[in-house]
Design a protein around this motif. Structure first.
Motif, PDB file in Angstrom:
ATOM      1  N   ILE A  20       0.849  -1.190   0.000  1.00 51.36           N
ATOM      2  CA  ILE A  20       0.000   0.000   0.000  1.00 51.36           C
ATOM      3  C   ILE A  20       0.885   1.242   0.000  1.00 51.36           C
ATOM      4  O   ILE A  20       1.786   1.367   0.832  1.00 51.36           O
ATOM      5  CB  ILE A  20      -0.938   0.002   1.224  1.00 51.36           C
ATOM      6  N   PHE A  21       0.614   2.156  -0.943  1.00 50.97           N
ATOM      7  CA  PHE A  21       1.398   3.385  -1.086  1.00 50.97           C
ATOM      8  C   PHE A  21       0.478   4.574  -1.335  1.00 50.97           C
ATOM      9  O   PHE A  21      -0.628   4.418  -1.842  1.00 50.97           O
ATOM     10  CB  PHE A  21       2.353   3.273  -2.287  1.00 50.97           C
ATOM     11  N   TYR A  22       0.995   5.756  -1.017  1.00 54.93           N
ATOM     12  CA  TYR A  22       0.314   6.969  -1.437  1.00 54.93           C
ATOM     13  C   TYR A  22       0.406   7.063  -2.961  1.00 54.93           C
ATOM     14  O   TYR A  22       1.438   6.731  -3.546  1.00 54.93           O
ATOM     15  CB  TYR A  22       0.989   8.212  -0.855  1.00 54.93           C
ATOM     16  N   ALA A  23      -0.661   7.540  -3.588  1.00 56.03           N
ATOM     17  CA  ALA A  23      -0.671   7.703  -5.040  1.00 56.03           C
ATOM     18  C   ALA A  23      -1.586   8.863  -5.406  1.00 56.03           C
ATOM     19  O   ALA A  23      -2.514   9.199  -4.667  1.00 56.03           O
ATOM     20  CB  ALA A  23      -1.149   6.425  -5.716  1.00 56.03           C
ATOM     21  N   ARG A  24      -1.312   9.461  -6.553  1.00 54.31           N
ATOM     22  CA  ARG A  24      -2.152  10.517  -7.102  1.00 54.31           C
ATOM     23  C   ARG A  24      -2.814   9.961  -8.350  1.00 54.31           C
ATOM     24  O   ARG A  24      -2.153   9.365  -9.206  1.00 54.31           O
ATOM     25  CB  ARG A  24      -1.314  11.749  -7.441  1.00 54.31           C
ATOM     26  N   ILE A  25      -4.122  10.137  -8.463  1.00 55.01           N
ATOM     27  CA  ILE A  25      -4.869   9.612  -9.600  1.00 55.01           C
ATOM     28  C   ILE A  25      -4.628  10.492 -10.817  1.00 55.01           C
ATOM     29  O   ILE A  25      -4.865  11.701 -10.780  1.00 55.01           O
ATOM     30  CB  ILE A  25      -6.372   9.510  -9.286  1.00 55.01           C
ATOM     31  N   LEU A  26      -4.142   9.856 -11.898  1.00 49.96           N
ATOM     32  CA  LEU A  26      -3.886  10.568 -13.152  1.00 49.96           C
ATOM     33  C   LEU A  26      -5.074  10.484 -14.101  1.00 49.96           C
ATOM     34  O   LEU A  26      -5.391  11.452 -14.791  1.00 49.96           O
ATOM     35  CB  LEU A  26      -2.647   9.993 -13.847  1.00 49.96           C
ATOM     36  N   SER A  27      -5.706   9.310 -14.164  1.00 47.34           N
ATOM     37  CA  SER A  27      -6.867   9.127 -15.040  1.00 47.34           C
ATOM     38  C   SER A  27      -7.739   8.010 -14.483  1.00 47.34           C
ATOM     39  O   SER A  27      -7.281   7.175 -13.710  1.00 47.34           O
ATOM     40  CB  SER A  27      -6.433   8.811 -16.474  1.00 47.34           C
ATOM     41  N   ILE A  28      -8.993   8.028 -14.922  1.00 47.16           N
ATOM     42  CA  ILE A  28      -9.975   7.044 -14.448  1.00 47.16           C
ATOM     43  C   ILE A  28     -10.602   6.370 -15.662  1.00 47.16           C
ATOM     44  O   ILE A  28     -11.049   7.042 -16.591  1.00 47.16           O
ATOM     45  CB  ILE A  28     -11.078   7.723 -13.609  1.00 47.16           C
ATOM     46  N   SER A  29     -10.633   5.029 -15.651  1.00 42.32           N
ATOM     47  CA  SER A  29     -11.281   4.266 -16.708  1.00 42.32           C
ATOM     48  C   SER A  29     -12.532   3.603 -16.138  1.00 42.32           C
ATOM     49  O   SER A  29     -12.438   2.642 -15.374  1.00 42.32           O
ATOM     50  CB  SER A  29     -10.344   3.190 -17.260  1.00 42.32           C
ATOM     51  N   SER A  30     -13.699   4.136 -16.521  1.00 44.08           N
ATOM     52  CA  SER A  30     -14.958   3.546 -16.063  1.00 44.08           C
ATOM     53  C   SER A  30     -15.165   2.172 -16.682  1.00 44.08           C
ATOM     54  O   SER A  30     -15.676   1.262 -16.043  1.00 44.08           O
ATOM     55  CB  SER A  30     -16.134   4.459 -16.403  1.00 44.08           C
ATOM     56  N   ALA A  31     -14.745   2.016 -17.925  1.00 44.22           N
ATOM     57  CA  ALA A  31     -14.924   0.742 -18.628  1.00 44.22           C
ATOM     58  C   ALA A  31     -14.149  -0.383 -17.938  1.00 44.22           C
ATOM     59  O   ALA A  31     -14.652  -1.491 -17.791  1.00 44.22           O
ATOM     60  CB  ALA A  31     -14.481   0.866 -20.081  1.00 44.22           C
ATOM     61  N   LEU A  32     -12.912  -0.094 -17.516  1.00 44.23           N
ATOM     62  CA  LEU A  32     -12.078  -1.114 -16.874  1.00 44.23           C
ATOM     63  C   LEU A  32     -12.182  -1.086 -15.345  1.00 44.23           C
ATOM     64  O   LEU A  32     -11.626  -1.951 -14.676  1.00 44.23           O
ATOM     65  CB  LEU A  32     -10.611  -0.919 -17.285  1.00 44.23           C
ATOM     66  N   GLN A  33     -12.894  -0.106 -14.810  1.00 46.35           N
ATOM     67  CA  GLN A  33     -13.037   0.090 -13.366  1.00 46.35           C
ATOM     68  C   GLN A  33     -11.679   0.102 -12.671  1.00 46.35           C
ATOM     69  O   GLN A  33     -11.429  -0.614 -11.699  1.00 46.35           O
ATOM     70  CB  GLN A  33     -13.964  -0.954 -12.753  1.00 46.35           C
TER      71      GLN A  33
END
Length: 137
Positions: A20-33
């Motif tokens: 488990i690590f800190y991360a920043r979300i770059l993009s979101i894929s609804s199709a692949l969840q």
């Protein structure tokens, strides 16, 4: 639907090894969840929505804050600090943790004992850290 948005800072559990690590979300894929997440070392990974947690969330999984491992067997058990409640393997703690120390009614980690910042739990994406990095450049 993903409960987080682009640029949100989250705790991400890697599917490859469960760390488990800190991360920043770059993009979101609804199709692949899943999301594409950036980690503090600059690496990126695809992380399923179910492996994302709020930085304020608590979990029943105890891991070592240093190596992110969850296995706790003698002679390298995970010990929780009685002040900050952060877990360390006996061999991962900066000073090591002896069996004698574990047997005591209370144990305090190096960081709480010395009243210093535990860099292992500091959010690498915090606004304060980004400001300091910019000032250095």
């Amino acid at each position: 639907m993903c409960e987080f948005g682009v640029d949100d800072v989250v705790l991400a559990k890697l599917p490859s090894n469960g760390s488990i690590f800190y991360a920043r979300i770059l993009s979101i894929s609804s199709a692949l969840q899943q999301v594409t997440a950036e980690f503090d070392d600059g690496s990126t990974a695809e992380v399923p929505w179910g492996n994302l947690f709020s930085v304020d969330a608590t979990t029943d999984v105890i891991v070592c804050v240093v190596c992110k491992g969850g296995q706790s067997d003698p002679p390298n058990e995970i010990v929780l600090c009685d002040k900050c409640n952060v877990g360390f393997h006996q061999k991962c703690h900066p000073l090591g943790i002896s069996a004698t120390q574990i047997a005591k009614p209370k144990w305090f980690c190096y960081f709480c004992t010395n009243k210093t910042c535990n860099h292992y739990v500091a959010n690498p994406f915090s606004v304060d850290k980004r400001k300091r990095k910019r000032k250095r450049n």
